[in-house]
Each structure stands twice: as structure tokens, then as C-alpha cells.
Design an enzyme around this catalytic site. Structure first.
Site, PDB file in Angstrom:
ATOM      1  N   ASP A 238       2.734  53.428  -4.470  1.00  0.00           N
ATOM      2  CA  ASP A 238       3.662  53.573  -4.876  1.00  0.00           C
ATOM      3  C   ASP A 238       2.729  54.626  -5.650  1.00  0.00           C
ATOM      4  OD1 ASP A 238       6.004  53.548  -7.089  1.00  0.00           O
ATOM      5  OD2 ASP A 238       4.190  54.037  -8.774  1.00  0.00           O
TER       6      ASP A 238
ATOM      7  N   GLU B 188       2.979  57.551  -1.214  1.00  0.00           N
ATOM      8  CA  GLU B 188       4.306  58.473  -1.489  1.00  0.00           C
ATOM      9  C   GLU B 188       3.700  59.107  -2.144  1.00  0.00           C
ATOM     10  OE1 GLU B 188       5.722  57.178  -5.511  1.00  0.00           O
ATOM     11  OE2 GLU B 188       7.661  57.766  -5.111  1.00  0.00           O
TER      12      GLU B 188
END
Ligand code: NOJ
Ligand code: MG
Length: 581
Positions: free
Chosen positions: A219, A291
Site C-alpha cells: 500500500d 502501489e
């Protein structure tokens, strides 16, 4: 002896065995919205377990779960209060073990979401750090404030703005300092300049690998480090867009809070950890998916620098960033070329293709509902890895939610009951439609954490299974054919045809040929494939096409004369590709 060595070398050179993730097909599950097994209106692990056979049946190799860890849910799981525990709403560690066992039974790889940039403010580390417990003082990013010379008031140490609006600093009355939070104030940023913390996070990765996970989606990796001066202070960020509200993240140019060199180094360290885990413990390759919405060059630095290996899958968000309902064939081709052309020229890396995720409005709503199948054709037939967000296989669209129904902090923080929807991620997070019963079969509860979209009575798995043809059936044909060498290993050549109305590409492997035609124009087009590509047989077979194409699977077409409607995609195969019609 020499002969044997030479033979072995030839055998190795001919060996086309791919590792499991290469050309792999991945599916993202948003656990809160997939399947509710206990009727509390919230999706859970047993619900997921009961649907893994569906995921496998979609033709997937791996499944990525958005966070399932213990969390106060201020950002729906991206605020973790215990990296080693399961959120009670979702189940227990025993349920997790059952999910892993079911994945093993189905030969599906399980990827967990790793959230390294921040914890919850309810994490034990944060409580200890806030209380300055020895050993934990520097686990987070604490700084004194500044005195504003005009107002004489205490203000945050820098002008940095949170992704969710307003200052990225929050005052702690306990510690009498500010802490950094690049997201919600309940998501304090971790300090990667603390070696002890760095080790803690590596231990978390090892813990889940011991439990059998095949890798991690990482993330918001771009935010791990902030630019810091030697005296420990941080620089203000320059204004990027004066037209943006000064509370909005688009106001500043995030040159000091994102994409710092140390961040890439940490990514490479994690890759090394994953690879070493395989060396020491055996089993299949553990992968990482990173990401980053940064410019291509920066996103692709995660592939690795020089000899250092990086992410197996640096998410390719070019389609998400660049394209919309009005995008042309040329826009698509440029966007695809941009990723392929920038990829470092080294072995062991793969392209990947993404239409959406839980942070974006539904792909079909953004890129055109009529193009739903065309988009799935694109993602499944380009070279490399395909990634699907739950519901894209059904061509789900945004669900409209009122201001009162909206729960996403990114939307709530706009405090704008009129324009909140463009900031809200809820329209793509609603319950998954399994059938036409209450809540689309997602839950038996009268209310669910977000309401199911009203169109679940027609857009659902059961209806699309029962129909002679459907988005789901087209999707499955795509994932099936994708396993053939022409898609897994074939060459790729793309071009624009018919006055730039059609984006066409050829995949080729040995004597097998596939031609994909995507009509982004506003009218029907008659395409001459042989004029565009060499080595295409005079006749091709229609393997699959968009639902409203009027084309018949298995029908032969003349390569010189393929008639294809507006917003239609079609996959054409030479007879040498083994396929079922
Ligand atoms: C990216 C995640 O995908 C998003 O849902 C979340 O809000 C932020 N990172 C913060 O963790
Ligand atoms: Mg539940």
C-alpha cells in the site's frame, strides 16, 4: 561430459516454463463487500472462503485481499491496530487458516495487503510512542510545532497536506508534539529512519509468509520516507496548483513527501526478504505488487535499479490516470506503449494491466459502460499480467450513494453534501452481486455496511451464468484462452487502423497468431487485418467479442474484411491456436 553440458544449456534455453506469476491473472477482493457469511451486513473470511471456487473458476492464479487485519476501520482496514491479528468482523486466525487451506486446495495463490506507511492510532506502538515509552519514541514522525510570526500561534512544522485534506500534522496533547499522518489523523505515519521499526515491519512480512501467503500488495509505498534535513527538520512543499483549495492535496507539489530515494531502497530490501524466504523455506516464488500513481519512470523504478531487484508487479496505473469515456484508439495505444516502452530492458520483469481498484470509480463508469467487454479483452490479451477488481468481470458500474449513506473518509472530509461524490470511493465498494435475492445475495441482514446497487436484480453472477452469453462468460473465455502460449509468451505488435478509429494488435508464437481489434470510433469499421500485419492467415476464427457485437464465436472471417461495430472488441485466432468454440 562437454556434450552433456552443451545439451543441458540447449535444454535450458528452450525451456519455456514460466514461473506461476509470469503472465498471471490476479483478482482483487475487497473483503468488506465480497460475501457475508454470518449475516452482520459485513463481508468476512468465511464468506470469501465460500467463494474462492468462483474466483478459481474465473481463471485466476492469485487473489489479493484488501486488509483483513485488526482495525478500528477509520479507513476501512488501511488503519491497522495489530498486523498479526484478524479484524473480528472478518473472523479469526483460524478462519484465515481455512482460507489459506482452501486456496491451496484450489491451487490459488493468496496475496495480502501490506500497509507499511502508517498504523492505526490505536496500535500499541503508537500508544507507546505517544507516551514516550523508551525504545518506541521514534517509531512515528514526531516534531515540535512552529510559532507563526503573524498570529503568534503554534502551527504545524510544515505546510504538508493529507491525502484526505487539511494539515498532515496533528497535535498530541500527551506527547506535546505534532505527529505526521499523510492520510486520516487516525493513520499516523511510521518512521522508517528507526532501524528497530524497519525490523518490526520485516518481521510482519515473515509472519504472514510463514502462514503460507504467496506475497503482498504494498500500500502507498511512495510515502515511506520524507525529505529530511540534517538537523531533523523538514522542508515546506511548493505550491503546485493555486486554483486548488489550500486544504486540498492538489494544492501542493509533493516533492518532499513522496518518491524519495530511500523508499526505493526499502522496496528492494523487501524484495530481497521475499526471495530469501523462498531460498530458506522453499515453496513457490513470493511476489510483491507495489502501489504508485507516480509518473511512469518513477512507478517503474520499483522494478529495480541496476542489479537490485524490485517489485514483481509495480502496478501500471496509466489507464486509470490517462483515460476516460472519450479516449480514442490513439489515446489507448499511446498509454499502452508508454508503459511498454519505458520498461527497463532486463530479464525477469513483466508488464501488467489494471482498469480499477477499490480507490477508483468503477472502470465501466469511468471508461465507458459500452466498452466494458472491450476493456476486459484488452487487459486479458496484452502481454504480461492481468489484474481485475471484483465486479469488473460482470461490468459493474458505480452505485450512487447519498451524502447520508457515504462513509469513505476521503468523501466525508470534503464536508460538501453536493460535490462529495467525485471524491468518494464508496461507489466502487458496494456489496458484490451474487444473485437477485436480498442484497444481491451478499448478506441476509436488512442493512449492509454500504447498500447494494439497485441493479443487482439484473447485474449478478447467477443471471450472467444462466444467460447464453454475458459479460461473465466473455470474461471466462478470455481467461481460458490467455493460458495458451500465444498469449503467455507471444510477441506483441500494435497499430492504429481505419483513420485511427481502431486499435489493433497481433500476438504471435511459433505458428500461432491472435489478432485483437478494438473499435474506439463512433461508427462501424471494416478492417483489413492483412494490410496491417504480416503473417496473418487469410481466414481467422472469432474466438470471443463484446456482448453486443452480433458476432458468433467459432465463425470464420476473412482477414481482409472484418466488420466491427462501435465500442466493440474482438479476439480473432488462427486455426493453429487450440481453442474451444
Ligand atoms: C491506498 C489504499 O488503496 C487506500 O484505500 C487507502 O486509503 C490509502 N492507501 C491509505 O492506506
Ligand atoms: Mg459478516
Amino acid at each position: 561430459m562437454t556434450k552433456l553440458v552443451i545439451l543441458l544449456i540447449i535444454a535450458a534455453a528452450n525451456c519455456q516454463e514460466l514461473d506461476w506469476w509470469e503472465g498471471g491473472n490476479f483478482y482483487q477482493i475487497y473483503p468488506r463487500s465480497y460475501m457475508d457469511s454470518d449475516g452482520d451486513g459485513i463481508g468476512d473470511l468465511q464468506g470469501i472462503k465460500s467463494k474462492l471456487a468462483y474466483v478459481k473458476g474465473l481463471g485466476m492464479d492469485g487473489v489479493w485481499l484488501s486488509p483483513i487485519y485488526k482495525s478500528p476501520q477509520a479507513d476501512f482496514g488501511y488503519d491497522i491496530s495489530d498486523y498479526r491479528g484478524i479484524n473480528a468482523e472478518y473472523g479469526t486466525l483460524e478462519d484465515f487458516d481455512e482460507v489459506i487451506a482452501e486456496c491451496e486446495r484450489l491451487q490459488l495463490k493468496l496475496i495480502l495487503d501490506f500497509v507499511p506507511n502508517h498504523t492505526s492510532d490505536e496500535h500499541e506502538w503508537f500508544n507507546k510512542s505517544e507516551a514516550s515509552v523508551p525504545g518506541y519514541e521514534d517509531y512515528y514522525i514526531w516534531r515540535d510545532g512552529k510559532i507563526d510570526p503573524y498570529t503568534n500561534l503554534l502551527v504545524p512544522p510544515t505546510n504538508w497536506i493529507s491525502f484526505f485534506r487539511y494539515s498532515a500534522w496533528r497535535w498530541s496533547n500527551i506527547r506535546k508534539q505534532f505527529y505526521l499522518h499523510q492520510f486520516h489523523y487516525k493513520q499516523p505515519d511510521i518512521n522508517y529512519r528507526s532501524p528497530k521499526l524497519v525490523q518490526e515491519m520485516k518481521d510482519v512480512l515473515s509472519y504472514w509468509m510463514q502462514k503460507g501467503v504467496a506475497g503482498f500488495r504494498i500500500d502507498i509505498i511512495v510515502c515511506l520516507f520524507e525529505k529530511m534535513f540534517e538537523d531533523g527538520t523538514f522542508p515546506d512543499e511548493p505550491i503546485d496548483n493555486p486554483n486548488c483549495d489550500y486544504n486540498d492535496p492538489c494544492y501542493l507539489n509533493h516533492i518532499y513527501t513522496q518518491d524519495q530515494n530511500e523508499t526505493y531502497d526499502m522496496a528492494y530490501q523487501w524484495r530481497e526478504l521475499l526471495d530469501n524466504f523462498k531460498i530458506l523455506n522453499g515453496g513457490d516464488t513470493r511476489i510483491m505488487m507495489t502501489e504508485s500513481y507516480a509518473a511512469v519512470e518513477k512507478a517503474q523504478r520499483f522494478y529495480g535499479d541496476g542489479d537490485r531487484k524490485g517489485s514483481y508487479v509495480p502496478f501500471n496505473f496509466e489507464i486509470i490516470k490517462n483515460l476516460n469515456q472519450n479516449s480514442t484508439a490513439k489515446d489507448y495505444k499511446n498509454t499502452i506503449d508508454s508503459w511498454l516502452d519505458h520498461m527497463p530492458k532486463k530479464t525477469g520483469i513483466q508488464a501488467n494491466w489494471v482498469l480499477g481498484n477499490h480507490d477508483q470509480h468503477r472502470a465501466a463508469s469511468r471508461l465507458g459502460v459500452d466498452r466494458g467487454d472491450l476493456l476486459n479483452i484488452l487487459v486479458q490479451t496484452l502481454p504480461g499480467i492481468a489484474i481485475t477488481y471484483q465486479g469488473e468481470e460482470l461490468v459493474m458500474t458505480n452505485v450512487h450513494l447519498t451524502w447520508e449513506q457515504t462513509v469513505d473518509p476521503q468523501a466525508c472530509n470534503t464536508h460538501d453534501p453536493v460535490n462529495y461524490e467525485s471524491s468518494s470511493r464508496d461507489p466502487a465498494r458496494t456489496p458484490f452481486p451474487w444473485d437477485d435475492t436480498k442484497n444481491g445475495g451478499f448478506s441476509t441482514n436488512d442493512t449492509t455496511w454500504l447498500p447494494a446497487g439497485k441493479n443487482y436484480e439484473t447485474v449478478n453472477v447467477k443471471a450472467q451464468e444462466a444467460a447464453t452469453n454475458s459479460h461473465l462468460k466473455i470474461f471466462r473465455r478470455l481467461t481460458t484462452i490467455r493460458k495458451q502460449p500465444v498469449f503467455r509468451q507471444g510477441t506483441y505488435a500494435g497499430t492504429l487502423l481505419n483513420n485511427d478509429n481502431v486499435f489493433a494488435y497481433k500476438r504471435e508464437y511459433e505458428n500461432q497468431v491472435a489478432v485483437i481489434l478494438l473499435n474506439f470510433g463512433t461508427t462501424q469499421q471494416t478492417v483489413n487485418v492483412t494490410s496491417a500485419f504480416s503473417g496473418v492467415p487469410a481466414q481467422l476464427k472469432i474466438y470471443t467479442s463484446s456482448l453486443s457485437s452480433g458476432m458468433t464465436n467459432g465463425a470464420d472471417v476473412l482477414s481482409t474484411n472484418v466488420v466491427i461495430g462501435k465500442d466493440i472488441g474482438v479476439v480473432l485466432l488462427s486455426s493453429t491456436v487450440s481453442a474451444e468454440y
